[in-house]
Design a protein around this motif. Structure first.
Motif, PDB file in Angstrom:
ATOM      1  N   PRO A  71      -2.389  20.400   0.373  1.00  0.00           N
ATOM      2  CA  PRO A  71      -3.190  19.381   1.049  1.00  0.00           C
ATOM      3  C   PRO A  71      -2.273  18.366   1.743  1.00  0.00           C
ATOM      4  O   PRO A  71      -1.148  18.143   1.310  1.00  0.00           O
ATOM      5  N   GLY A  72      -2.783  17.762   2.780  1.00  0.00           N
ATOM      6  CA  GLY A  72      -2.011  16.759   3.498  1.00  0.00           C
ATOM      7  C   GLY A  72      -1.809  15.496   2.680  1.00  0.00           C
ATOM      8  O   GLY A  72      -2.527  15.240   1.710  1.00  0.00           O
ATOM      9  N   MET A  77      -0.218   6.520   4.004  1.00  0.00           N
ATOM     10  CA  MET A  77       1.232   6.560   3.780  1.00  0.00           C
ATOM     11  C   MET A  77       1.971   6.335   5.093  1.00  0.00           C
ATOM     12  O   MET A  77       1.660   6.951   6.110  1.00  0.00           O
ATOM     13  N   GLY A  78       2.973   5.475   5.035  1.00  0.00           N
ATOM     14  CA  GLY A  78       3.787   5.191   6.207  1.00  0.00           C
ATOM     15  C   GLY A  78       4.798   6.290   6.481  1.00  0.00           C
ATOM     16  O   GLY A  78       4.987   7.212   5.678  1.00  0.00           O
ATOM     17  N   ARG A  79       5.466   6.164   7.616  1.00  0.00           N
ATOM     18  CA  ARG A  79       6.448   7.174   8.044  1.00  0.00           C
ATOM     19  C   ARG A  79       7.562   7.363   7.005  1.00  0.00           C
ATOM     20  O   ARG A  79       7.907   8.488   6.671  1.00  0.00           O
ATOM     21  N   ASN A  80       8.122   6.266   6.503  1.00  0.00           N
ATOM     22  CA  ASN A  80       9.220   6.366   5.532  1.00  0.00           C
ATOM     23  C   ASN A  80       8.771   6.990   4.220  1.00  0.00           C
ATOM     24  O   ASN A  80       9.497   7.780   3.610  1.00  0.00           O
ATOM     25  N   GLU A  81       7.565   6.657   3.788  1.00  0.00           N
ATOM     26  CA  GLU A  81       7.047   7.232   2.544  1.00  0.00           C
ATOM     27  C   GLU A  81       6.781   8.727   2.711  1.00  0.00           C
ATOM     28  O   GLU A  81       7.052   9.527   1.813  1.00  0.00           O
ATOM     29  N   ARG A  82       6.292   9.119   3.872  1.00  0.00           N
ATOM     30  CA  ARG A  82       6.077  10.546   4.155  1.00  0.00           C
ATOM     31  C   ARG A  82       7.410  11.294   4.190  1.00  0.00           C
ATOM     32  O   ARG A  82       7.530  12.392   3.646  1.00  0.00           O
ATOM     33  N   LEU A  83       8.398  10.678   4.826  1.00  0.00           N
ATOM     34  CA  LEU A  83       9.729  11.281   4.891  1.00  0.00           C
ATOM     35  C   LEU A  83      10.308  11.443   3.487  1.00  0.00           C
ATOM     36  O   LEU A  83      10.870  12.488   3.157  1.00  0.00           O
ATOM     37  N   HIS A 161       1.249   6.198  -6.902  1.00  0.00           N
ATOM     38  CA  HIS A 161       0.057   6.537  -6.119  1.00  0.00           C
ATOM     39  C   HIS A 161      -1.207   6.360  -6.948  1.00  0.00           C
ATOM     40  O   HIS A 161      -2.224   5.888  -6.448  1.00  0.00           O
ATOM     41  N   HIS A 162      -1.132   6.730  -8.201  1.00  0.00           N
ATOM     42  CA  HIS A 162      -2.318   6.664  -9.059  1.00  0.00           C
ATOM     43  C   HIS A 162      -2.656   5.219  -9.452  1.00  0.00           C
ATOM     44  O   HIS A 162      -3.809   4.803  -9.362  1.00  0.00           O
ATOM     45  N   VAL A 163      -1.645   4.460  -9.872  1.00  0.00           N
ATOM     46  CA  VAL A 163      -1.874   3.123 -10.409  1.00  0.00           C
ATOM     47  C   VAL A 163      -1.959   2.066  -9.306  1.00  0.00           C
ATOM     48  O   VAL A 163      -2.894   1.271  -9.282  1.00  0.00           O
ATOM     49  N   LYS A 164      -1.006   2.061  -8.394  1.00  0.00           N
ATOM     50  CA  LYS A 164      -0.969   1.010  -7.366  1.00  0.00           C
ATOM     51  C   LYS A 164      -1.849   1.348  -6.158  1.00  0.00           C
ATOM     52  O   LYS A 164      -2.661   0.538  -5.732  1.00  0.00           O
ATOM     53  N   ASN A 165      -1.666   2.545  -5.612  1.00  0.00           N
ATOM     54  CA  ASN A 165      -2.400   2.915  -4.398  1.00  0.00           C
ATOM     55  C   ASN A 165      -3.835   3.361  -4.683  1.00  0.00           C
ATOM     56  O   ASN A 165      -4.667   3.368  -3.785  1.00  0.00           O
TER      57      ASN A 165
END
Length: 180
Positions: A71-72, A77-83, A161-165
């Motif tokens: 899955p995508g 998510m920003g560019r740096n986080e994706r990278l 990702h689970h707790v903060k995002n």
């Protein structure tokens, strides 16, 4: 936005490999500090069998991923986080192959053939060479330390990702399904 969960096969391969790799890492640390004995040699054989198994599972996992795209990433998510996510996954896949291969090369160079399950000899990739074997031992150790750091980062990112995002990055890989 809710994304699609990973396939059951992808989840199974992920968790089987996670348990196997973490167990193999801990077992490797344990056995390397034991005094030379028949028990230590038996443990090294088991460690090598498990390493070959992880290598085979990595081939299966990469094949599955090639034909079953994951899955995508979440759109927030920003560019740096994706990278970082893509780089981390790339390094994990690289290490799933490089670590067993470095162990196999090391074993060959040290003159200890791997015999899968004690009955199926795996051909040596190198001739016996003590200096090269010692160098490969350092490479194997270093790759494992890199893996430990990346696995820790991977787990912390999933928890973030689970707790903060509060997104589904973690839950879509959990064995029991995608529950957000």
């Amino acid at each position: 936005m809710k994304s699609v969960s990973y396939t059951s096969t992808a989840k199974a391969l992920h968790w089987i490999m996670a348990i196997a790799i973490i167990g193999l890492f801990c077992f490797g640390l344990y056995m390397s500090n034991l005094p030379l004995s028949p028990e230590k040699l038996r443990y090294y054989s088991w460690h090598k069998w498990a390493g070959v198994s992880v290598f085979i599972l990595a081939l299966i996992r990469l094949s599955w991923r090639t034909f079953n795209r994951p899955p995508g990433l979440p759109t927030h998510m920003g560019r740096n986080e994706r990278l970082a996510a893509h780089s981390g996954h790339g390094l994990l896949y690289f290490l799933m192959f490089a670590i067993p291969l470095s162990g196999w090369l090391m074993s060959s160079a040290k003159g200890f053939q791997t015999v899968m399950l004690g009955v199926l000899p795996i051909p040596d990739l190198l001739t016996k060479n003590r200096e090269l074997g010692n160098l490969l031992q350092t490479v194997h150790w270093s790759l494992n330390m890199m893996l430990a750091a990346i696995v820790l980062g991977h787990a912390l990112a999933a928890l973030k990702h689970h707790v903060k995002n509060k997104d589904d990055v973690l839950t879509r890989m959990l064995p029991y399904g995608d529950k957000t």
